[in-house]
Design a protein around this motif. Structure first.
Motif, PDB file in Angstrom:
ATOM      1  N   UNK A  22      66.938  66.107  75.639  1.00 55.87           N
ATOM      2  CA  UNK A  22      67.705  66.138  74.333  1.00 55.87           C
ATOM      3  C   UNK A  22      68.463  67.489  73.996  1.00 55.87           C
ATOM      4  N   UNK A  23      67.791  68.524  74.419  1.00 57.49           N
ATOM      5  CA  UNK A  23      68.484  69.854  74.165  1.00 57.49           C
ATOM      6  C   UNK A  23      69.324  70.357  75.418  1.00 57.49           C
ATOM      7  N   UNK A  24      69.077  69.763  76.537  1.00 63.50           N
ATOM      8  CA  UNK A  24      69.652  70.443  77.603  1.00 63.50           C
ATOM      9  C   UNK A  24      71.318  70.157  77.920  1.00 63.50           C
ATOM     10  N   UNK A  25      71.671  70.986  78.804  1.00 62.53           N
ATOM     11  CA  UNK A  25      73.207  71.002  79.042  1.00 62.53           C
ATOM     12  C   UNK A  25      73.288  70.623  80.393  1.00 62.53           C
ATOM     13  N   UNK A  26      74.380  70.041  80.902  1.00 60.09           N
ATOM     14  CA  UNK A  26      74.603  69.342  82.055  1.00 60.09           C
ATOM     15  C   UNK A  26      76.077  69.843  82.805  1.00 60.09           C
ATOM     16  N   UNK A  27      75.923  69.738  84.043  1.00 61.69           N
ATOM     17  CA  UNK A  27      77.404  69.783  84.880  1.00 61.69           C
ATOM     18  C   UNK A  27      77.231  68.737  85.934  1.00 61.69           C
ATOM     19  N   UNK A  28      78.211  68.213  86.344  1.00 63.16           N
ATOM     20  CA  UNK A  28      78.186  67.214  87.417  1.00 63.16           C
ATOM     21  C   UNK A  28      79.161  67.217  88.522  1.00 63.16           C
ATOM     22  N   UNK A  29      78.707  66.760  89.455  1.00 58.57           N
ATOM     23  CA  UNK A  29      79.669  66.548  90.842  1.00 58.57           C
ATOM     24  C   UNK A  29      79.227  65.024  91.045  1.00 58.57           C
ATOM     25  N   UNK A  30      80.194  64.215  90.736  1.00 60.34           N
ATOM     26  CA  UNK A  30      79.741  62.730  90.828  1.00 60.34           C
ATOM     27  C   UNK A  30      79.553  62.564  92.270  1.00 60.34           C
ATOM     28  N   UNK A  31      78.546  61.975  92.666  1.00 58.85           N
ATOM     29  CA  UNK A  31      77.584  61.119  91.854  1.00 58.85           C
ATOM     30  C   UNK A  31      76.243  61.756  91.278  1.00 58.85           C
ATOM     31  N   UNK A  32      76.577  63.072  91.361  1.00 61.41           N
ATOM     32  CA  UNK A  32      75.232  63.845  91.182  1.00 61.41           C
ATOM     33  C   UNK A  32      75.573  64.631  89.814  1.00 61.41           C
ATOM     34  N   UNK A  33      74.294  64.887  88.907  1.00 63.90           N
ATOM     35  CA  UNK A  33      74.532  65.305  87.637  1.00 63.90           C
ATOM     36  C   UNK A  33      73.379  66.304  87.462  1.00 63.90           C
ATOM     37  N   UNK A  34      73.424  67.513  86.983  1.00 64.24           N
ATOM     38  CA  UNK A  34      72.452  68.525  86.744  1.00 64.24           C
ATOM     39  C   UNK A  34      72.005  68.839  85.373  1.00 64.24           C
ATOM     40  N   UNK A  35      70.784  68.581  84.858  1.00 67.89           N
ATOM     41  CA  UNK A  35      70.565  68.717  83.437  1.00 67.89           C
ATOM     42  C   UNK A  35      69.861  69.938  83.567  1.00 67.89           C
ATOM     43  N   UNK A  36      70.164  71.041  82.765  1.00 74.73           N
ATOM     44  CA  UNK A  36      69.328  72.271  82.742  1.00 74.73           C
ATOM     45  C   UNK A  36      68.967  72.679  81.443  1.00 74.73           C
TER      46      UNK A  36
END
Length: 126
Positions: A22-36
């Motif tokens: 709900x509050x996290x930010x994310x970065x992605x490198x398709x097909x992976x996504x990192x929610x932190x």
């Protein structure tokens, strides 16, 4: 930081996982996504990580488990390089959203790109 991925480093708390999405930010490198999410843990570990693979894309548990093993291994081997100097505590969720089963080399390359983007985004916030 040791090159392990032990029980204390695994993200298990349903409350933190819910908050992460709900509050996290994310970065992605398709097909992976990192929610932190920057958070505080009761134990002294700096990062707790979970991995996830969509049941919609991979009906067989064997395939999902294989991809999760690849993700955990790539994370375990690369975490020291990117997260060794981290000062605050974070909750991570690595999500695989591709449609076919990847090779380890592919996953390793994408995990590296993912953590480079994460460290870059953290440097911008400082």
């Amino acid at each position: 930081m040791k090159q392990t991925y032990g029980k204390v480093e695994k993200l298990k708390s349903k409350i933190i996982i819910e908050k992460l999405f709900t509050e996290g930010k994310s970065v992605s490198a398709y097909p992976l996504r990192l929610v932190y999410l920057k958070t505080n843990f009761e134990d002294s570990v700096s990062v707790k990580t979970g991995v996830s693979v969509s049941k919609r894309n991979f009906k067989l548990a064997v395939d999902r488990n294989r991809i999760k093993r690849l993700l955990r291994e790539a994370y375990r081997l690369n975490k020291n390089e990117y997260l060794g100097t981290i000062s605050s505590q974070y909750a991570f969720m690595i999500i695989y959203s591709g449609k076919d089963i990847p090779t380890y080399d592919f996953v390793d390359k994408k995990v590296n790109i993912l953590f480079e983007k994460f460290t870059k985004s953290q440097a911008e916030h400082l």
